[in-house]
Design a protein around this motif. Structure first.
Motif, PDB file in Angstrom:
ATOM      1  N   ARG A 193      -3.045  -7.370   1.088  1.00 28.09           N
ATOM      2  CA  ARG A 193      -4.102  -7.200   0.091  1.00 28.09           C
ATOM      3  C   ARG A 193      -4.216  -8.423  -0.823  1.00 28.09           C
ATOM      4  O   ARG A 193      -4.855  -8.374  -1.865  1.00 28.09           O
TER       5      ARG A 193
ATOM      6  N   MET B   6      -8.298  10.361   1.914  1.00 25.94           N
ATOM      7  CA  MET B   6      -8.433   9.057   1.248  1.00 25.94           C
ATOM      8  C   MET B   6      -9.862   8.796   0.769  1.00 25.94           C
ATOM      9  O   MET B   6     -10.824   9.323   1.333  1.00 25.94           O
ATOM     10  N   GLY B   7      -9.980   7.943  -0.223  1.00 24.90           N
ATOM     11  CA  GLY B   7     -11.281   7.577  -0.794  1.00 24.90           C
ATOM     12  C   GLY B   7     -11.195   7.566  -2.301  1.00 24.90           C
ATOM     13  O   GLY B   7     -11.218   8.631  -2.916  1.00 24.90           O
ATOM     14  N   HIS B   8     -11.026   6.356  -2.891  1.00 27.38           N
ATOM     15  CA  HIS B   8     -10.870   6.270  -4.341  1.00 27.38           C
ATOM     16  C   HIS B   8     -12.196   6.348  -5.083  1.00 27.38           C
ATOM     17  O   HIS B   8     -12.318   7.053  -6.076  1.00 27.38           O
TER      18      HIS B   8
ATOM     19  N   GLY C 121      -6.490  -3.051   3.509  1.00 28.62           N
ATOM     20  CA  GLY C 121      -5.801  -1.981   4.244  1.00 28.62           C
ATOM     21  C   GLY C 121      -6.213  -2.008   5.711  1.00 28.62           C
ATOM     22  O   GLY C 121      -7.361  -2.307   6.018  1.00 28.62           O
TER      23      GLY C 121
ATOM     24  N   ILE D 163     -11.841   2.624   6.426  1.00 29.66           N
ATOM     25  CA  ILE D 163     -11.965   4.061   6.657  1.00 29.66           C
ATOM     26  C   ILE D 163     -12.805   4.705   5.552  1.00 29.66           C
ATOM     27  O   ILE D 163     -13.278   5.810   5.710  1.00 29.66           O
ATOM     28  N   ASP D 164     -12.970   3.988   4.419  1.00 29.80           N
ATOM     29  CA  ASP D 164     -13.718   4.560   3.297  1.00 29.80           C
ATOM     30  C   ASP D 164     -15.230   4.529   3.521  1.00 29.80           C
ATOM     31  O   ASP D 164     -15.976   5.218   2.822  1.00 29.80           O
TER      32      ASP D 164
ATOM     33  N   GLU E 137      -9.268  11.461  -2.864  1.00 30.47           N
ATOM     34  CA  GLU E 137      -8.192  11.145  -3.825  1.00 30.47           C
ATOM     35  C   GLU E 137      -8.710  10.640  -5.178  1.00 30.47           C
ATOM     36  O   GLU E 137      -8.013  10.715  -6.180  1.00 30.47           O
TER      37      GLU E 137
ATOM     38  N   ARG F 238      -5.079   6.282   8.588  1.00 28.96           N
ATOM     39  CA  ARG F 238      -5.354   4.883   8.935  1.00 28.96           C
ATOM     40  C   ARG F 238      -4.651   4.456  10.220  1.00 28.96           C
ATOM     41  O   ARG F 238      -4.853   3.345  10.701  1.00 28.96           O
TER      42      ARG F 238
ATOM     43  N   HIS G  66      -1.540   7.937   4.843  1.00 29.83           N
ATOM     44  CA  HIS G  66      -1.780   6.846   5.794  1.00 29.83           C
ATOM     45  C   HIS G  66      -1.909   7.299   7.247  1.00 29.83           C
ATOM     46  O   HIS G  66      -2.256   6.488   8.102  1.00 29.83           O
TER      47      HIS G  66
HETATM   48  O1  F6P Z   1      -8.472   0.965   2.738  1.00 30.63           O
HETATM   49  C1  F6P Z   1      -8.870   1.771   1.668  1.00 30.63           C
HETATM   50  C2  F6P Z   1      -7.867   2.829   1.460  1.00 30.63           C
HETATM   51  O2  F6P Z   1      -7.774   3.493   2.661  1.00 30.63           O
HETATM   52  C3  F6P Z   1      -8.135   3.817   0.332  1.00 30.63           C
HETATM   53  O3  F6P Z   1      -8.902   4.922   0.647  1.00 30.63           O
HETATM   54  C4  F6P Z   1      -6.752   4.191  -0.111  1.00 30.63           C
HETATM   55  O4  F6P Z   1      -6.695   4.657  -1.391  1.00 30.63           O
HETATM   56  C5  F6P Z   1      -6.034   2.886   0.025  1.00 30.63           C
HETATM   57  O5  F6P Z   1      -6.611   2.271   1.144  1.00 30.63           O
HETATM   58  C6  F6P Z   1      -4.554   2.979   0.099  1.00 30.63           C
HETATM   59  O6  F6P Z   1      -4.013   1.844   0.703  1.00 30.63           O
HETATM   60  P1  F6P Z   1      -2.564   1.221   0.537  1.00 30.63           P
HETATM   61  O7  F6P Z   1      -1.630   2.333   0.267  1.00 30.63           O
HETATM   62  O8  F6P Z   1      -2.325   0.558   1.841  1.00 30.63           O
HETATM   63  O9  F6P Z   1      -2.666   0.249  -0.565  1.00 30.63           O
END
Ligand code: F6P
Length: 379
Positions: free
Chosen positions: A76, A180-182, A15, A137-138, A233, A304, A301
């Motif tokens: 990705r 954000m932050g899985h 990302g 960003i995480d 998230e 980001r 987003h």
């Molecule tokens: O880069 C990590 C991140 O920002 C996560 O926190 C988020 O869940 C994910 O990217 C979402 O990215 P994308 O929608 O671009 O796959």
């Protein structure tokens, strides 16, 4: 100094985040300073496999410092598991052949956790060196105090929490803000504290909504008629965690499961429903449990995008130029990290496959608890 490296490739993967362009500029300018030729590889590892690159010179990297996104594009994709048409294939050998064709001595990869892993895997298939920089960003890349992109995202998320405060106050509402932050809750935690969220829920601390509701009710009884909940998230409730512990396959299955398909009368087609966000599910239940009107804002987003903060410009420039210096010295197979104020090389093997999560006893959490922030685990 006579450079040990003659030519490099540079790519951005995973990302995007603010600071990538500043880092590309830092690496490229420092490399050029030592007489190293620089190839910019487009769209991450996919561009490497598809042999798409552009030469970078001082003109092409000028004006990049303040720009958001990445000049090189990103994806990705991973070399060892890449979708090629209708098939998923191992393209490692093709990636290596293209690195040889470009005649590079080292590949510089700017990325988060996935990129650290993919870079190491690629290194194991070739004698060409690798240097990585930590971006996300995480803020969950191991062995570095901080990754670039984090500070910029925290500024956006904090501003959002600030703005939600004024409208929540006017309407006497609860507003749940999804950040954000899985797996790691650094961003929700940092922005939650900086923005004065009343409740912060992060993946590292499983929550109990009864506890959250009790905290919100207590606030109301004390005359505070609004509340802000900052939610990462990837949060999980204590109940979810118990179910996952009883059935470890459950978590994997949930990640892979397709959203429900329904019939759309307008187009006469089956469509996949977008899954309800975690913030929305929490808001729905909290509204029922407290009787207070709740609203949801998912930042997505927006976090980001845009320009990097001064801190991220400085960090990305420091890490990038340090990479340039290491290239000149012929030091490869490391990630350039920030440790205690210094930029230092850390063996890539020590970084890859690790994640920096928020420890339960982290000083940020202690401070937040002392200003009466609820984490959903105790009142
Ligand atoms: O880069 C990590 C991140 O920002 C996560 O926190 C988020 O869940 C994910 O990217 C979402 O990215 P994308 O929608 O671009 O796959």
């Amino acid at each position: 100094m006579k450079s040990q490296t003659k030519s490099i490739g540079i790519l951005t993967a995973g990302g995007d985040c603010p600071g990538l362009n500043a880092a590309i500029r830092g690496v490229a300018k420092a490399a050029m300073h030592y007489g190293i030729q620089v190839h910019g590889i487009l769209d991450g590892f996919r561009g490497l496999v598809e042999n798409r690159s552009i030469p970078l010179d001082s003109r092409s990297v000028s004006g990049l410092l303040t720009a958001g996104g990445t000049l090189l594009g990103t994806s990705r994709d991973k070399p060892h598991k890449m979708r090629m048409g209708s098939e998923v294939m191992d393209m490692t050998e093709v990636a290596v052949a293209n690195m040889k064709r470009m005649n590079i001595d080292c590949l510089v990869c700017l990325g988060g956790n996935g990129t650290q892993k993919n870079a190491l895997r690629l290194r194991e298939a070739t004698d060409i060196g690798i240097i990585t920089l930590p971006k996300t960003i995480d803020n969950d890349v191991a062995c570095t105090d901080v990754s670039f992109g984090f500070d910029s995202a925290m500024r956006v998320a904090t501003e959002a929490v600030d703005r939600l405060h004024t409208t929540a106050t006017s309407h006497h509402r609860i507003i749940v803000c999804e950040i954000m932050g899985h797996d790691a809750g650094w961003l929700a935690l940092g922005a939650g504290i900086a923005g004065g969220a009343d409740v912060i829920l992060i993946p590292e601390i499983p929550y109990d909504l009864e506890i959250v509701a009790r905290h919100l009710n207590n606030r109301r009884k004390s005359g505070k008629r609004f509340s802000i909940i900052a939610v990462a998230e990837g949060v999980r409730s204590r109940d979810q965690l118990a179910l996952e512990e009883a059935d470890p396959e459950r978590k994997k299955k949930k990640k892979k499961s397709e959203p429900e398909e329904v019939f759309d009368a307008l187009t006469n087609e089956g469509v996949h429903l977008v899954q309800e966000s975690v913030a929305s599910r929490i808001a729905r239940r909290i509204q029922t449990m407290t009787g207070v009107e709740a609203r949801v804002t998912a930042l997505g987003h927006v976090q980001r995008g845009g320009q990097p903060t001064p801190y991220d410009r400085l960090l990305a420039t420091r890490l990038g130029t340090k990479a340039g210096k290491l290239l000149a010295e012929g030091v490869y197979d490391v990630m350039v990290a920030l440790q205690g104020g210094d930029t230092v090389p850390v063996p890539l093997k020590e970084v890859a496959c690790k994640k920096k999560l928020v420890p339960a006893d982290h000083p940020w959490i202690e401070s937040a608890r002392l200003v009466e922030t609820c984490f959903g685990d105790e009142v």
